[in-house]
Structure formats: C-alpha cells, structure tokens
Design a protein around this motif. Structure first.
Motif, mmCIF file in Angstrom:
data_model
loop_
_atom_site.group_PDB
_atom_site.id
_atom_site.type_symbol
_atom_site.label_atom_id
_atom_site.label_comp_id
_atom_site.label_asym_id
_atom_site.label_seq_id
_atom_site.Cartn_x
_atom_site.Cartn_y
_atom_site.Cartn_z
ATOM 1 N N LYS A 44 0.803 -1.276 0.153
ATOM 2 C CA LYS A 44 0.117 -0.075 0.055
ATOM 3 C C LYS A 44 0.804 1.372 -0.114
ATOM 4 C CE LYS A 44 -4.187 1.839 2.055
ATOM 5 N NZ LYS A 44 -5.334 1.597 2.551
ATOM 6 N N VAL A 45 2.168 1.110 -0.106
ATOM 7 C CA VAL A 45 3.049 2.170 -0.168
ATOM 8 C C VAL A 45 3.967 2.031 -1.387
ATOM 9 C CG1 VAL A 45 5.064 3.168 1.129
ATOM 10 C CG2 VAL A 45 3.131 2.046 2.371
ATOM 11 N N MET A 46 4.076 3.164 -2.032
ATOM 12 C CA MET A 46 5.328 3.284 -2.910
ATOM 13 C C MET A 46 6.509 3.758 -2.617
ATOM 14 S SD MET A 46 4.195 4.872 -6.915
ATOM 15 C CE MET A 46 4.354 6.441 -6.409
ATOM 16 N N GLY A 53 7.423 -1.643 -3.692
ATOM 17 C CA GLY A 53 7.372 -1.274 -2.482
ATOM 18 C C GLY A 53 8.289 -2.002 -1.442
ATOM 19 N N ILE A 87 0.698 -2.421 -6.342
ATOM 20 C CA ILE A 87 0.642 -1.351 -5.378
ATOM 21 C C ILE A 87 -0.806 -0.871 -5.683
ATOM 22 C CG2 ILE A 87 1.418 0.956 -4.754
ATOM 23 C CD1 ILE A 87 4.105 0.109 -5.868
ATOM 24 N N TYR A 88 -1.629 -0.879 -4.314
ATOM 25 C CA TYR A 88 -2.892 -0.484 -4.272
ATOM 26 C C TYR A 88 -3.004 0.758 -3.274
ATOM 27 C CZ TYR A 88 -3.204 -2.917 0.098
ATOM 28 O OH TYR A 88 -2.797 -3.442 1.344
ATOM 29 N N ILE A 90 -3.497 3.972 -3.733
ATOM 30 C CA ILE A 90 -2.887 5.241 -3.921
ATOM 31 C C ILE A 90 -3.854 6.349 -4.068
ATOM 32 C CG2 ILE A 90 -1.424 6.312 -5.715
ATOM 33 C CD1 ILE A 90 -0.243 4.047 -6.474
ATOM 34 N N GLY A 91 -3.512 7.339 -3.411
ATOM 35 C CA GLY A 91 -4.490 8.443 -3.190
ATOM 36 C C GLY A 91 -5.825 8.266 -2.414
ATOM 37 N N TYR A 118 -0.241 -1.225 -10.740
ATOM 38 C CA TYR A 118 -0.755 -0.193 -9.717
ATOM 39 C C TYR A 118 -2.064 -0.575 -10.000
ATOM 40 C CZ TYR A 118 3.459 2.142 -9.995
ATOM 41 O OH TYR A 118 4.943 2.674 -9.622
ATOM 42 N N LEU A 121 -6.061 2.321 -10.535
ATOM 43 C CA LEU A 121 -5.571 3.577 -11.294
ATOM 44 C C LEU A 121 -6.470 3.523 -12.493
ATOM 45 C CD1 LEU A 121 -1.830 4.161 -10.558
ATOM 46 C CD2 LEU A 121 -3.761 4.997 -9.512
#
Length: 122
Positions: A44-46, A53, A87-88, A90-91, A118, A121
């Motif tokens: 959950k972090v980039m 990650g 990666i999930y 984001i935002g 990702y 997105l």
C-alpha cells in the motif's frame, strides 16, 4: 511468529498477512514460499526508487536468501519464482473484490510481464 497464514485450498493459493514488518519474519516467509511458483506482493506504499514497495523488496531478499540456502544444501534446482508487486490504495482509493480476483487471475495466468502493477488507477 508475526505472520498469519491463510490457505485457500480450492484455488491452491496461500495468503500471508504480515502483522509486523520489523523484525522481518524471513524464516517463516522462506518456509511458506519454498514450493511456490508465483508470488503477488501487495503493497500500500510506493517507494521513491520505483523498484517496488518495501514489502516487495523484503520478499525478494528472502527469496534470494532461500536460493542461497538451497545451494548450500547441494540442491541445485533452478527455482524460477515469478514475483510481481501490486501497489494499491494510492490516493486513498479503495480496492475491491474485482481487483483481488484480477490479481489472482494474473497469478494463474503466468503471463505477467510487468514486475510492478498499480491497482485501481484509471
């Protein structure tokens, strides 16, 4: 042990939920991943380096250590483990059931060329 292992026997999937990142439970990870072919690491972090990650990097390191230990035991089998990073969130985006099913389909498909993907997105 700070990992929770969840087995999905019908799909032949293993889900490892890591509860504590430090100290990293490398021995438990190695013992759980010794017979797998595909791994989807969900972060959950980039990271700033854009090479995946932090959990992805730790899993890659554990797999590298696993290969070294196998070579020490004279097991010269070539373990080609495909590791992909998803990666999930984001935002603040939510991840849905369809996204998780898509990740499982990617694992079963074996055609994942991208190391980092990702999720969610548009």
């Amino acid at each position: 042990m700070e990992c929770k292992f969840l087995y999905f026997d019908l799909l032949r999937h293993l889900v490892i939920a890591i509860r504590m990142f430090r100290p990293f439970p490398e021995e438990e990870i190695i013992s759980a991943l010794k017979n797998v072919k595909n791994i989807a690491v969900m972060d959950k972090v980039m990271d700033y380096s854009l090479n995946g990650g932090p959990l992805y990097k730790e899993i890659i390191s554990a797999i590298y250590d696993m290969k070294e230990k196998d070579e020490e035991k004279d097991k010269l089998e070539d373990k080609n483990i495909i590791v992909s990073n998803y990666i999930y969130g984001i935002g603040g985006r939510d991840i849905g059931v369809d996204d998780i099913e898509g990740i499982f389909d990617d694992i079963l498909d074996n055609s994942n060329d991208e190391k980092i993907r990702y999720v969610g997105l548009k």
